[in-house]
Scaffold this motif. Structure first.
Motif, PDB file in Angstrom:
ATOM      1  N   LYS A 199       0.808  -1.219   0.000  1.00 20.16           N
ATOM      2  CA  LYS A 199       0.000   0.000   0.000  1.00 20.16           C
ATOM      3  C   LYS A 199       0.843   1.272   0.000  1.00 20.16           C
ATOM      4  CE  LYS A 199      -3.917   2.088   2.447  1.00 20.16           C
ATOM      5  NZ  LYS A 199      -4.872   1.921   3.569  1.00 20.16           N
ATOM      6  N   TYR A 200       1.914   1.283   0.808  1.00 25.33           N
ATOM      7  CA  TYR A 200       2.697   2.506   0.976  1.00 25.33           C
ATOM      8  C   TYR A 200       4.093   2.449   0.353  1.00 25.33           C
ATOM      9  CZ  TYR A 200      -0.811   2.925   4.702  1.00 25.33           C
ATOM     10  OH  TYR A 200      -1.976   2.961   5.413  1.00 25.33           O
ATOM     11  N   GLY A 201       4.530   1.267  -0.011  1.00 19.43           N
ATOM     12  CA  GLY A 201       5.893   1.119  -0.528  1.00 19.43           C
ATOM     13  C   GLY A 201       6.905   0.867   0.565  1.00 19.43           C
ATOM     14  N   VAL A 202       6.512   1.048   1.824  1.00 17.28           N
ATOM     15  CA  VAL A 202       7.361   0.752   2.983  1.00 17.28           C
ATOM     16  C   VAL A 202       6.475   0.140   4.064  1.00 17.28           C
ATOM     17  CG1 VAL A 202       9.026   2.611   2.559  1.00 17.28           C
ATOM     18  CG2 VAL A 202       7.011   3.058   3.980  1.00 17.28           C
ATOM     19  N   THR A 203       7.105  -0.491   5.054  1.00 16.88           N
ATOM     20  CA  THR A 203       6.370  -0.992   6.209  1.00 16.88           C
ATOM     21  C   THR A 203       6.808  -0.226   7.452  1.00 16.88           C
ATOM     22  OG1 THR A 203       6.038  -2.862   7.711  1.00 16.88           O
ATOM     23  CG2 THR A 203       8.059  -2.880   6.414  1.00 16.88           C
ATOM     24  N   TYR A 204       5.827   0.321   8.167  1.00 20.41           N
ATOM     25  CA  TYR A 204       6.120   1.052   9.397  1.00 20.41           C
ATOM     26  C   TYR A 204       6.134   0.109  10.598  1.00 20.41           C
ATOM     27  CZ  TYR A 204       5.006   4.990   6.390  1.00 20.41           C
ATOM     28  OH  TYR A 204       5.001   5.900   5.358  1.00 20.41           O
ATOM     29  N   TRP A 205       5.797  -1.155  10.344  1.00 23.19           N
ATOM     30  CA  TRP A 205       5.731  -2.132  11.434  1.00 23.19           C
ATOM     31  C   TRP A 205       7.112  -2.677  11.789  1.00 23.19           C
ATOM     32  CZ3 TRP A 205       2.438  -3.483  15.052  1.00 23.19           C
ATOM     33  CH2 TRP A 205       2.631  -4.685  15.735  1.00 23.19           C
ATOM     34  N   SER A 278       7.475   6.337  14.940  1.00 22.59           N
ATOM     35  CA  SER A 278       6.200   6.819  14.389  1.00 22.59           C
ATOM     36  C   SER A 278       6.248   8.324  14.135  1.00 22.59           C
ATOM     37  CB  SER A 278       5.062   6.476  15.351  1.00 22.59           C
ATOM     38  OG  SER A 278       3.831   6.983  14.888  1.00 22.59           O
ATOM     39  N   LEU A 279       6.839   9.071  15.057  1.00 22.41           N
ATOM     40  CA  LEU A 279       6.876  10.529  14.927  1.00 22.41           C
ATOM     41  C   LEU A 279       7.704  10.983  13.721  1.00 22.41           C
ATOM     42  CD1 LEU A 279       7.257  11.559  18.691  1.00 22.41           C
ATOM     43  CD2 LEU A 279       5.192  11.661  17.263  1.00 22.41           C
ATOM     44  N   VAL A 280       8.743  10.200  13.379  1.00 24.14           N
ATOM     45  CA  VAL A 280       9.592  10.584  12.229  1.00 24.14           C
ATOM     46  C   VAL A 280       9.212   9.798  10.981  1.00 24.14           C
ATOM     47  CG1 VAL A 280      11.508  11.248  13.726  1.00 24.14           C
ATOM     48  CG2 VAL A 280      11.399   8.897  12.845  1.00 24.14           C
ATOM     49  N   HIS A 281       8.107   9.016  11.057  1.00 26.30           N
ATOM     50  CA  HIS A 281       7.610   8.234   9.909  1.00 26.30           C
ATOM     51  C   HIS A 281       8.685   7.299   9.349  1.00 26.30           C
ATOM     52  CE1 HIS A 281       4.108  10.821  10.035  1.00 26.30           C
ATOM     53  NE2 HIS A 281       4.884  11.888   9.953  1.00 26.30           N
ATOM     54  N   LEU A 282       9.355   6.594  10.257  1.00 26.03           N
ATOM     55  CA  LEU A 282      10.408   5.666   9.846  1.00 26.03           C
ATOM     56  C   LEU A 282       9.790   4.421   9.222  1.00 26.03           C
ATOM     57  CD1 LEU A 282      13.367   4.767   9.797  1.00 26.03           C
ATOM     58  CD2 LEU A 282      13.069   3.930  12.147  1.00 26.03           C
ATOM     59  N   GLY A 283      10.174   4.125   7.978  1.00 17.91           N
ATOM     60  CA  GLY A 283       9.643   2.960   7.283  1.00 17.91           C
ATOM     61  C   GLY A 283      10.751   2.108   6.700  1.00 17.91           C
ATOM     62  N   ALA A 284      10.485   0.814   6.546  1.00 17.27           N
ATOM     63  CA  ALA A 284      11.468  -0.116   5.982  1.00 17.27           C
ATOM     64  C   ALA A 284      11.021  -0.540   4.585  1.00 17.27           C
ATOM     65  CB  ALA A 284      11.617  -1.336   6.881  1.00 17.27           C
ATOM     66  N   LYS A 285      11.979  -0.739   3.701  1.00 15.22           N
ATOM     67  CA  LYS A 285      11.685  -1.098   2.317  1.00 15.22           C
ATOM     68  C   LYS A 285      11.394  -2.583   2.138  1.00 15.22           C
ATOM     69  CE  LYS A 285      12.370   2.885   0.136  1.00 15.22           C
ATOM     70  NZ  LYS A 285      11.355   3.528  -0.721  1.00 15.22           N
ATOM     71  N   GLY A 286      11.698  -3.380   3.158  1.00 22.47           N
ATOM     72  CA  GLY A 286      11.471  -4.823   3.068  1.00 22.47           C
ATOM     73  C   GLY A 286      11.127  -5.386   4.427  1.00 22.47           C
ATOM     74  N   THR A 287      11.127  -6.700   4.528  1.00 21.84           N
ATOM     75  CA  THR A 287      10.780  -7.361   5.786  1.00 21.84           C
ATOM     76  C   THR A 287      11.687  -8.562   6.006  1.00 21.84           C
ATOM     77  OG1 THR A 287       8.971  -8.361   7.044  1.00 21.84           O
ATOM     78  CG2 THR A 287       9.069  -8.869   4.700  1.00 21.84           C
ATOM     79  N   GLY A 288      11.640  -9.129   7.210  1.00 26.88           N
ATOM     80  CA  GLY A 288      12.391 -10.356   7.491  1.00 26.88           C
ATOM     81  C   GLY A 288      13.583 -10.178   8.390  1.00 26.88           C
ATOM     82  N   VAL A 289      14.123  -8.939   8.518  1.00 28.87           N
ATOM     83  CA  VAL A 289      15.309  -8.707   9.343  1.00 28.87           C
ATOM     84  C   VAL A 289      15.025  -7.575  10.323  1.00 28.87           C
ATOM     85  CG1 VAL A 289      17.756  -8.132   9.366  1.00 28.87           C
ATOM     86  CG2 VAL A 289      16.798  -9.397   7.432  1.00 28.87           C
ATOM     87  N   THR A 290      15.241  -7.846  11.613  1.00 26.28           N
ATOM     88  CA  THR A 290      15.080  -6.798  12.620  1.00 26.28           C
ATOM     89  C   THR A 290      16.379  -6.649  13.397  1.00 26.28           C
ATOM     90  OG1 THR A 290      14.225  -8.368  14.266  1.00 26.28           O
ATOM     91  CG2 THR A 290      12.612  -7.266  12.849  1.00 26.28           C
ATOM     92  N   GLY A 291      16.362  -5.811  14.403  1.00 32.33           N
ATOM     93  CA  GLY A 291      17.561  -5.623  15.214  1.00 32.33           C
ATOM     94  C   GLY A 291      18.592  -4.782  14.496  1.00 32.33           C
ATOM     95  N   ILE A 292      19.848  -5.018  14.805  1.00 32.17           N
ATOM     96  CA  ILE A 292      20.950  -4.220  14.254  1.00 32.17           C
ATOM     97  C   ILE A 292      20.949  -4.234  12.738  1.00 32.17           C
ATOM     98  CG2 ILE A 292      23.456  -4.053  14.077  1.00 32.17           C
ATOM     99  CD1 ILE A 292      23.613  -5.126  16.941  1.00 32.17           C
ATOM    100  N   PHE A 293      20.762  -5.414  12.148  1.00 30.58           N
ATOM    101  CA  PHE A 293      20.846  -5.527  10.691  1.00 30.58           C
ATOM    102  C   PHE A 293      19.584  -5.021   9.997  1.00 30.58           C
ATOM    103  CE2 PHE A 293      23.846  -8.866  12.133  1.00 30.58           C
ATOM    104  CZ  PHE A 293      24.993  -8.304  11.600  1.00 30.58           C
ATOM    105  N   GLY A 294      18.575  -4.651  10.769  1.00 32.19           N
ATOM    106  CA  GLY A 294      17.386  -4.066  10.179  1.00 32.19           C
ATOM    107  C   GLY A 294      17.669  -2.736   9.501  1.00 32.19           C
ATOM    108  N   ILE A 295      18.808  -2.124   9.829  1.00 30.79           N
ATOM    109  CA  ILE A 295      19.167  -0.853   9.200  1.00 30.79           C
ATOM    110  C   ILE A 295      19.343  -1.011   7.693  1.00 30.79           C
ATOM    111  CG2 ILE A 295      21.667  -1.130   9.461  1.00 30.79           C
ATOM    112  CD1 ILE A 295      21.778   1.880  10.172  1.00 30.79           C
TER     113      ILE A 295
END
Length: 507
Positions: A199-205, A278-295
Motif C-alpha cells: 500500500k505505501y511502498g514501505v512498512t512502518y511495522w 512513528s513521529l519521524v515516519h520511519l519505514g522499511a523497504k522490506g521485511t524479514g530482518v530486525t535488530g541491528i541488521f534491520g538498518i
C-alpha cells in the motif's frame, strides 16, 4: 570474449548462486514453520508427532493459495464444505500459529479416543487414517477459518492503532510486541509488513518490531552486567546479543520473563523506540530482518533508525539496571534482648533458614531416569520451572526424596510441593497433563504442613488408570528455586530406585 569479461561473468554466476543458496537456507525454517509447530505441539499434547506433522503439511499444502499472496492478489479460490452448507477460502496458513496448535489439539483428542475404542488388530490402520482425515477436514472447514478471522481481527486492530495521532498507537504496540512473542502471535505479523509495503511502498511495522527486540536485549544485558551470579551472567550476556540480532526468544524466555522486571523494562523501552519511529515516519523497504541488521532495510532513513535503536536500548537498559536485583538468601530477623543492670540493649540477629551446605535428593519413584529431551512437555523439558529430573516410573508409589515439609499437595493429588531442610523448593509432578484427571487414579498419603522423611510415601498413583486415560506417567522432580543455590548437579539417566541419588544441592 576477453579474460576480464569472462572473469566478471564467472563472478556474477558465483554471487548469484551464493545468494540463492543463502536465501533458501535462511527461509527454510519459516517456509515449513507450521510443520515444525505441529510436530512440537503433538509432543506437548501427547499425540503421535508424525501425525501432527502431517496436519502441519495439510495446512500449507501447495494446492492452497499461499497466505502471503492474499494481501496483493486477493483470494483466488473458494470451496464448498459440509455438502454445500457454506464456502471457505482455499488459502494456506503460512504465518499462522494458533490454528495449527488448535488443530493438533483436536488431533490428540481424537487419536486418544480412538486408541480406546478401536480393536487392537485395526488400531494401527484405522486410528491414524481417521484421526488425520477428521482433523484435517475440521481444520480447513471450521477451526482454521474461525481462528484466521480472529487473527485478522487482531491485525486490523493493530493497523488501526498505528494510525492514532502523536504516535500513541505505536507506543502501545511497541510495548505489547514482546508479550505477543511469548504467545507466538508475532508469527502472523508478516501480513502487516506485506500489506503496508503493497500500500505505501514501505512498512512502518518492522521498525517498531526492531525497537521491541533490541529493547528486550538491552534489558537482558543490564541483568548480565549487574548480576553477580555467574550462571545468570553466562545466560544473559549471549542472550542479549542474540536479541540485538533480532532473535529475542533466548532473552525473553531465558532471562527477562524469568525475573519479570527486566521484561517490563524491555516493553517500556520498545514502546519509547516505537514512539520515536512513528513521529519521524520511519519505514522499511522490506521485511524479514530486525535488530541491528534491520538498518539495511532502512537505508533511506539510516540516522532515524539508529536514533530509534539508541532510544529503545537506552531506556530499557536504564530501567532494567535500576529495578533488577539478585535474589537474596531467605532469612528471618530475631530480636534478642540483653539486660545488664538498668541498661537494655536490643540486637537484630539474622538467622538463616538452614545451615546445610549440601543436600542430596533421591529419586521420588522406582523406574528409569530419562533425558529431558524425551519428556513430552516443553515446560518440563526446557527446565523453564527450574532444574528438573524426569523418571519413567516402574510402580505408583511416589515418595519423599529427602527430609522436609509438605508445603502443598494439590487437590487432584497429581503434584506435591516439598520444602527441603536446605531450603530447596521441590515440585514433584506425576504424569503429564494429569491434572485433567481430576484426582482419579491418585491417592494422597500426606497433607499440607506434614513433616516427612526420605522415602515416606506421598501419593499412590494408579499407573494403568493414568495410561488408559490417555496420559503419560513420566514423573518430574523440579527444583523451582534453583537460583538460590550455588550449584545444582543431576545424575545421568539410568535405572533408579528410591534410594538412588539423582540431584545434589549446594549452597
Amino acid at each position: 570474449m576477453s579474460v576480464e569479461v569472462r572473469t566478471l561473468h564467472l563472478q556474477h554466476i558465483v554471487q548469484r548462486d551464493c545468494v540463492l543458496s543463502l536465501q533458501t537456507i535462511r527461509n527454510i525454517a519459516y517456509t515449513f514453520l507450521q510443520i515444525l509447530i505441529a510436530f512440537s505441539a503433538a509432543k506437548a499434547f501427547g499425540a503421535n508427532q508424525y501425525l501432527g506433522a502431517v496436519i502441519g503439511m495439510i495446512m500449507i499444502h501447495p494446492s492452497l493459495q499461499n497466505a502471503y499472496t492474499v494481501a496483493t492478489e486477493g483470494v483466488q479460490q473458494t470451496q464448498s464444505v459440509f455438502f454445500g452448507l457454506f464456502k471457505i477460502d482455499m488459502v494456506g496458513y503460512q504465518g499462522h500459529v494458533i490454528p495449527v496448535i488448535i488443530a493438533v489439539w483436536i488431533l490428540a483428542v481424537i487419536e486418544k479416543k480412538l486408541h480406546k475404542i478401536v480393536p487392537e488388530v485395526l488400531d494401527l490402520f484405522v486410528t491414524p487414517l481417521v484421526s488425520v482425515f477428521v482433523t484435517g477436514y475440521l481444520t480447513l472447514s471450521i477451526v482454521g477459518p474461525i481462528f484466521v478471522w480472529a487473527e485478522n481481527a487482531i491485525l486490523g486492530a493493530i493497523q488501526w492503532m498505528l494510525t492514532l495521532p502523536l504516535g500513541i498507537g505505536s507506543l502501545i504496540m511497541g510495548s505489547l510486541y514482546a508479550p505477543t512473542v511469548v504467545t507466538g502471535i508475532h508469527q502472523m505479523y508478516t501480513a502487516i509488513d506485506i500489506g503496508q509495503i503493497a500500500k505505501y511502498g514501505v512498512t512502518y511495522w518492522l521498525p517498531l518490531a526492531s525497537a521491541a527486540n533490541v529493547a528486550q536485549g538491552a534489558a537482558a544485558l543490564a541483568v548480565g552486567i549487574k548480576s553477580k551470579d555467574k550462571k545468570i551472567k553466562s545466560l544473559a550476556l549471549p542472550s542479549s546479543l542474540s536479541a540485538f540480532m533480532g532473535i529475542t526468544e533466548p532473552a525473553i524466555f531465558g532471562v527477562n520473563l524469568r525475573f519479570f522486571k527486566p521484561f517490563i523494562a524491555g516493553c517500556i523501552g520498545g514502546g519509547c523506540g516505537a514512539l520515536y519511529a512513528s513521529l519521524v515516519h520511519l519505514g522499511a523497504k522490506g521485511t524479514g530482518v530486525t535488530g541491528i541488521f534491520g538498518i539495511l532495510l532502512c537505508l533511506n532513513q539510516p540516522l532515524q533508525y539508529l536514533i530509534e535503536m539508541v532510544i529503545a536500548v537506552g531506556v530499557a537498559f536504564a530501567i532494567s539496571f535500576v529495578i533488577y536485583k539478585d535474589a537474596e538468601p531467605k532469612a528471618v530477623t530475631a530480636d534478642v534482648t540483653e539486660t545488664t543492670g538498668t541498661t537494655e540493649t536490643v540486637e537484630n540477629i539474622e538467622i538463616a533458614d538452614n545451615n546445610k551446605a549440601e543436600e542430596t535428593l533421591t529419586s521420588p519413584v522406582n523406574g528409569t531416569q530419562i533425558s529431558l529431551s524425551e519428556v513430552a512437555d516443553e515446560t518440563f523439558a526446557s527446565e523453564m520451572l527450574g532444574t528438573t529430573v524426569a523418571v519413567e516410573p516402574a510402580d505408583g508409589k511416589i515418595v519423599a526424596p529427602c527430609d522436609g515439609e509438605v508445603s502443598n499437595i494439590f487437590e487432584t493429588g497429581h503434584a506435591v510441593c516439598i520444602t527441603t531442610e536446605s531450603g530447596g523448593e521441590l515440585l514433584i509432578h506425576i504424569g503429564i497433563d494429569t491434572v485433567k484427571m481430576d484426582g482419579k487414579g491418585f491417592t494422597k498419603k500426606v497433607s499440607d504442613g506434614d513433616k516427612v522423611h526420605a522415602r515416606d510415601i506421598l501419593v499412590e498413583a494408579n499407573l494403568e488408570e493414568i495410561k488408559n486415560a490417555g496420559y503419560q506417567t513420566t514423573t518430574m522432580m523440579i527444583l523451582t528455586n534453583t537460583d538460590e543455590f550455588g550449584n545444582v548437579t543431576k545424575a545421568e539417566p539410568a535405572e533408579v530406585k528410591t534410594t538412588s541419588k539423582v540431584m545434589t544441592l549446594t549452597k
